[in-house]
Design an enzyme around this catalytic site. Structure first.
Site, PDB file in Angstrom:
ATOM      1  N   TYR A  16      37.709  50.138  37.797  1.00 20.69           N
ATOM      2  CA  TYR A  16      37.102  49.717  39.066  1.00 20.69           C
ATOM      3  C   TYR A  16      37.418  50.702  40.185  1.00 20.69           C
ATOM      4  O   TYR A  16      36.548  51.072  40.976  1.00 20.69           O
ATOM      5  CB  TYR A  16      37.578  48.309  39.441  1.00 20.69           C
ATOM      6  CG  TYR A  16      37.431  47.300  38.325  1.00 20.69           C
ATOM      7  CD1 TYR A  16      36.281  47.239  37.551  1.00 20.69           C
ATOM      8  CD2 TYR A  16      38.464  46.390  38.042  1.00 20.69           C
ATOM      9  CE1 TYR A  16      36.156  46.305  36.523  1.00 20.69           C
ATOM     10  CE2 TYR A  16      38.340  45.465  37.022  1.00 20.69           C
ATOM     11  CZ  TYR A  16      37.194  45.430  36.258  1.00 20.69           C
ATOM     12  OH  TYR A  16      37.083  44.516  35.244  1.00 20.69           O
ATOM     13  N   ASP A  42      42.886  44.933  41.515  1.00 14.02           N
ATOM     14  CA  ASP A  42      43.325  43.621  41.031  1.00 14.02           C
ATOM     15  C   ASP A  42      43.883  42.746  42.154  1.00 14.02           C
ATOM     16  O   ASP A  42      43.396  41.638  42.390  1.00 14.02           O
ATOM     17  CB  ASP A  42      44.399  43.792  39.954  1.00 14.02           C
ATOM     18  CG  ASP A  42      43.816  44.125  38.589  1.00 14.02           C
ATOM     19  OD1 ASP A  42      42.591  44.323  38.498  1.00 14.02           O
ATOM     20  OD2 ASP A  42      44.586  44.210  37.610  1.00 14.02           O
ATOM     21  N   HIS A 102      38.981  47.340  33.661  1.00 11.63           N
ATOM     22  CA  HIS A 102      40.290  47.009  34.231  1.00 11.63           C
ATOM     23  C   HIS A 102      40.406  47.726  35.569  1.00 11.63           C
ATOM     24  O   HIS A 102      39.537  48.513  35.958  1.00 11.63           O
ATOM     25  CB  HIS A 102      41.418  47.422  33.296  1.00 11.63           C
ATOM     26  CG  HIS A 102      41.685  46.446  32.190  1.00 11.63           C
ATOM     27  ND1 HIS A 102      42.185  45.190  32.420  1.00 11.63           N
ATOM     28  CD2 HIS A 102      41.492  46.542  30.846  1.00 11.63           C
ATOM     29  CE1 HIS A 102      42.318  44.549  31.273  1.00 11.63           C
ATOM     30  NE2 HIS A 102      41.903  45.345  30.301  1.00 11.63           N
ATOM     31  N   LEU A 150      36.740  23.639  26.981  1.00 11.63           N
ATOM     32  CA  LEU A 150      35.449  23.570  27.659  1.00 11.63           C
ATOM     33  C   LEU A 150      34.282  23.852  26.719  1.00 11.63           C
ATOM     34  O   LEU A 150      33.125  23.653  27.103  1.00 11.63           O
ATOM     35  CB  LEU A 150      35.422  24.556  28.830  1.00 11.63           C
ATOM     36  CG  LEU A 150      36.403  24.266  29.964  1.00 11.63           C
ATOM     37  CD1 LEU A 150      36.301  25.355  31.032  1.00 11.63           C
ATOM     38  CD2 LEU A 150      36.162  22.900  30.566  1.00 11.63           C
TER      39      LEU A 150
END
Length: 402
Positions: free
Chosen positions: A144, A170, A140, A75
């Site tokens: 959080y 997660d 990670h 990209l």
């Protein structure tokens, strides 16, 4: 018919939380195309499709990428970006997991894609969100859940927080909420004809999961402390006990009749009056409960874990074996509910994976293909866009496709 047949999703999420989100959607019929860097990663266990020497075996057992396709695409190149734009024109959903600002630099951000396809649903999964003072912070799961107030609630009353597996921010906070956000947006588009942007974060997902534990704080300022609540194992009614064979058993007797059932089953009727009540939710246990816990500990070491499980389950006591994973996948209820599926691989024989959820009566999910190796569907996807074999080979030599 599968519930999401006809829905096309371009997956730029890269890591395993996004992979679980798109696995759920793919299991129910969505065509998920993983758009990965043109150059393969040796290992695929972080969410990328494998490209190493044992890639076929790794892909076969990597359930998070089942039912998906994979294209290798650079990209950062102008041609790779143009190819993605052509793919996005026919897509329903784009999901990405980069740090804020990256997709803008790549030219595959929501504003750009919306200009190509106004019906697009674009889901960004980031640690802290697209705005705010933490937007560019790295992180990670452990970070959080720390900031969300979750980690500070887990662990003993005296001692450091207990680090759980990365399932809270997660996999629950992002994977499941991301799936919900995409499905809600698809339903809204059915009504409005327009796509929309989903700005979802790991930290906010973790915080939202503990909504029930926050109401007292907003009501009267009560701050929960680690190891002080029934939900943290502070009471003998709700906790784990070691059995004779060194294995562990979980007990959850919050309701009065369940506590009575337990006391009768273990011959401790004298403890029946000491029931847990809702008023105890945010306060520590009374000294009497220490005596009761010690008594229960002595009782539970008189039989093996499995003996206790069979005995107490028959007495209508909420009880569970603390299984290791190998025990889990032999558990009769797990097997009966098809939470282990056995699949026939053309080269590897029998392959087992975790089963499909949720279970729908009329349009259930379905296994259709094993996870792809890196770039497995590059030719197929590019040919569908009108590229010839010679043009695809040229793209590979230039490093645009892989």
């Amino acid at each position: 018919m599968l519930a999401l047949e006809g829905i096309k999703i371009l997956d730029l999420s890269n890591y395993v939380p996004g992979a679980l989100c798109t696995m759920i959607l793919a299991d129910f019929g969505a065509e998920v195309i993983k758009v990965e860097p043109a150059k393969a990663f040796p290992m695929g266990d972080m969410g990328y499709s494998p490209g190493g020497k044992d890639k076929e075996r790794e892909a076969a057992f990597f359930a998070l990428n089942r039912n998906k396709k994979c294209i290798g695409l650079n990209l950062r190149s102008d041609e790779g970006r143009r190819i993605f734009h052509r793919m996005a024109k026919e897509a329903d959903v784009v999901i990405e997991g980069y740090r804020p600002g990256v997709v803008e630099r790549l030219g595959v951000d929501y504003k750009t894609i919306q200009g190509i396809n106004p019906r697009i649903i674009y889901c960004s999964l980031s640690g802290y969100g697209q705005d705010g003072p933490y937007r560019l912070f790295s992180g990670h799961d452990i970070n959080y859940i720390s900031l969300a107030g979750v980690l500070g609630l887990i662990g003993p009353k005296e001692g450091p927080p207990a680090i759980p597996l990365n399932i809270i921010a997660d996999f629950a906070g992002v994977s499941l909420y991301g799936t919900i956000g995409i499905l809600l947006s698809l339903e809204a588009r059915n009504r409005t004809g327009k796509g929309q942007y989903i700005d979802h974060t790991y930290m906010e997902g973790a915080l939202h999961l503990i909504t029930w534990f926050t109401h007292r704080f907003f009501m009267d300022g009560t701050v929960m402390k680690p190891g002080a609540s029934w939900a943290q194992g502070a009471y003998p009614h709700y906790g784990v006990y070691k059995a004779k064979d060194g294995k562990w058993l979980s007990i959850g007797c919050l309701e009065p009749h369940f506590w009575d059932n337990l006391c009768k089953a273990i011959g401790k009727e004298e403890y029946m009056p000491y029931k847990w009540t809702m008023e105890m939710t945010f306060q520590g246990p009374e000294p009497k409960f220490d005596e009761i816990r010690a008594a229960l500990e002595k009782v539970f070491v008189t039989k093996t874990r499995d003996e206790w499980f069979d005995l107490l389950a028959a007495k209508d006591v909420p009880v569970g074996k603390v299984n290791s994973l190998d025990e889990t996948f032999q558990d009769p209820q797990i097997l009966h509910r098809k939470m282990v599926i056995e699949l026939d691989h053309p080269n590897l024989g029998k392959v087992k994976q975790v089963g499909i959820l949720p279970k729908l009566s009329d349009t259930p999910g379905q296994f259709r293909r094993f996870a792809p190796v890196h770039g497995e569907h590059t030719d197929e996807i590019l040919k569908a866009l009108g590229f010839s074999g010679e043009e695809i080979e040229k793209l590979r030599k230039e490093g645009t496709a892989g």
